[in-house]
Enzyme design. Structure first.
Site, PDB file in Angstrom:
ATOM      1  N   SER A   1       0.834  -1.192   0.000  1.00  0.00           N
ATOM      2  CA  SER A   1       0.000   0.000   0.000  1.00  0.00           C
ATOM      3  C   SER A   1       0.879   1.256   0.000  1.00  0.00           C
ATOM      4  CB  SER A   1      -0.949  -0.069   1.205  1.00  0.00           C
ATOM      5  OG  SER A   1      -1.885   0.967   1.143  1.00  0.00           O
TER       6      SER A   1
ATOM      7  N   ASP B   1      -9.883  -4.083  -4.686  1.00  0.00           N
ATOM      8  CA  ASP B   1      -9.395  -3.036  -3.784  1.00  0.00           C
ATOM      9  C   ASP B   1     -10.472  -1.982  -3.529  1.00  0.00           C
ATOM     10  OD1 ASP B   1      -7.902  -0.976  -2.514  1.00  0.00           O
ATOM     11  OD2 ASP B   1      -6.087  -1.693  -3.513  1.00  0.00           O
TER      12      ASP B   1
ATOM     13  N   HIS C   1      -8.054  -4.724  -0.528  1.00  0.00           N
ATOM     14  CA  HIS C   1      -6.830  -3.944  -0.321  1.00  0.00           C
ATOM     15  C   HIS C   1      -5.854  -4.593   0.658  1.00  0.00           C
ATOM     16  CE1 HIS C   1      -4.257  -0.465  -0.416  1.00  0.00           C
ATOM     17  NE2 HIS C   1      -4.285  -0.391   0.905  1.00  0.00           N
TER      18      HIS C   1
HETATM   19  C1  LIG Z   1     -17.058   0.920  -7.382  1.00  0.00           C
HETATM   20  O1  LIG Z   1     -18.164   1.141  -8.210  1.00  0.00           O
HETATM   21  C2  LIG Z   1     -17.970   0.833  -9.589  1.00  0.00           C
HETATM   22  C3  LIG Z   1     -19.233   1.244 -10.336  1.00  0.00           C
HETATM   23  O2  LIG Z   1     -20.378   0.692  -9.778  1.00  0.00           O
HETATM   24  C4  LIG Z   1     -17.644  -0.638  -9.727  1.00  0.00           C
HETATM   25  O3  LIG Z   1     -17.377  -0.953 -11.079  1.00  0.00           O
HETATM   26  C5  LIG Z   1     -16.423  -0.961  -8.866  1.00  0.00           C
HETATM   27  O4  LIG Z   1     -16.173  -2.354  -8.906  1.00  0.00           O
HETATM   28  C6  LIG Z   1     -16.652  -0.543  -7.432  1.00  0.00           C
HETATM   29  N1  LIG Z   1     -15.455  -0.774  -6.681  1.00  0.00           N
HETATM   30  C7  LIG Z   1     -15.420  -1.552  -5.612  1.00  0.00           C
HETATM   31  C8  LIG Z   1     -14.091  -1.769  -4.974  1.00  0.00           C
HETATM   32  O5  LIG Z   1     -16.411  -2.069  -5.135  1.00  0.00           O
END
Ligand SMILES: *[C@@H]1O[C@H](CO)[C@@H](O)[C@H](O)[C@H]1NC(C)=O
Ligand SMILES: *[C@@H]1O[C@H](CO)[C@@H](O)[C@H](O)[C@H]1NC(C)=O
Length: 298
Positions: free
Chosen positions: A106, A224, A280
């Site tokens: 990190s 993450d 993460h």
């Molecule tokens: C955050 O949101 C986006 C859009 O919905 C998604 O593609 C992404 O996987 C999300 N990230 C996490 C870590 O959940």
């Protein structure tokens, strides 16, 4: 009698030297809110590596004289100072004199890279970064700004204060906050990341020291929820002027103009982009052993 024990001592000495020269020593740098040793990811990893690579010298950096200091320093001791402390630790360790491999977790990723760039001796051979933030972060941990408008509003508010001198001096994550909506301000005011990424001016020593690496391995954690955007672990980031579209390292100006020498490294096959499906702060030894230790550290 005396002759015999000398013989035994010599045999033992050679046996030890034989074991110890097999593996390049390893230096680990933990992330924010973490400490070097005992029941932490880096503490466990140190023990796993020592067991897997018999006789190897593995240290996990403690920044400060106690574990409590180490923890607090991860939040509020400026990266410049932390890197000077780390440089002192590795230069004082005779077992690292012939070089070492660096592993950062990190925040420890961009600090370990800073160490490679600023502290050329002893030489870092392979640089491994786990869920690092090489292009910084734009977002609050566990507040997905792509999915939740309130999280996007929050990061916009943070833009207003994060480049204040006091925060840039006292809060480590502020030094790698990267506001894509005002790139000029980031370049001017970020007291750490903009410097080690050669955004303000070109520091030739940084380029030379990076070129001296055998490999620079960047691991991105696919699930993450802390690093936004997660592509930052691969030196990718939001395209200039907005905060949804991503550009990869090869698409970036940093790469095309080769301000940091990354394109040169890429042409020599020294850059490696690895992906796993971890969150993460996850860590799975089997994956790490196979993809990192067996591939780059043996
Ligand atoms: C955050 O949101 C986006 C859009 O919905 C998604 O593609 C992404 O996987 C999300 N990230 C996490 C870590 O959940
Ligand atoms: C933590 O580890 C260090 C050395 O690795 C050891 O000296 C110390 O006793 C340990 N502390 C605890 C609380 O286990």
């Amino acid at each position: 009698m005396c002759k015999n024990s000398l013989k035994v001592a010599l045999i033992l000495l050679f046996a030890i030297l034989n074991v110890c020269k097999c593996y390049t020593p390893i230096v680990i740098w933990h992330g924010i809110g973490d400490t070097c040793c005992n029941n932490t990811i880096t503490g466990h990893l140190q023990k796993l590596l020592q067991a897997y690579l018999p006789g190897s010298h593995v240290i996990s950096l403690q920044i400060g004289s106690t574990k409590e200091e180490d923890l607090i320093n991860s939040y509020n001791t400026h990266p410049d100072k932390q890197i000077r402390m780390a440089c002192h630790i590795i230069q004082s360790d005779p077992l690292l004199a012939n070089g070492y491999n660096g592993i950062g977790f990190s925040q420890g990723s961009q600090l370990m890279r800073g160490l490679a760039q600023r502290c050329g001796k002893p030489k870092m051979k392979n640089l491994i970064t786990m869920a690092g933030q090489h292009q910084g972060v734009y977002g609050v941990p566990e507040c997905n700004a792509t999915a939740i408008p309130a999280c996007d509003a929050m990061r916009k508010l943070i833009n207003n204060v994060i480049y204040l001198k006091a925060l840039q001096e006292e809060l480590v994550p502020a030094t790698y906050w990267h506001n894509p909506l005002n790139t000029n301000k980031y370049i001017k005011r970020s007291t750490y990341l903009a410097d080690i990424n050669n955004e303000r001016n070109i520091n030739e020593a940084y380029i030379e020291n990076l070129q001296a690496l055998d490999n620079f391995v960047m691991v991105r954690h696919g699930a993450d929820e802390v690093v936004q955007p997660t592509e930052s672990s691969w030196f990718g980031f939001y395209k200039d002027g907005q905060s949804s579209e991503i550009e990869t390292l090869p698409e970036s100006e940093l790469y095309k103009s080769d301000r940091l020498g990354l394109k040169q490294m890429d042409k020599k096959g020294k850059l490696h982009f690895l992906l796993n499906d971890w969150k993460h702060a996850a860590f799975e030894w089997n994956w790490f052993r196979e993809n990192i230790v067996d591939t780059f550290l043996k």
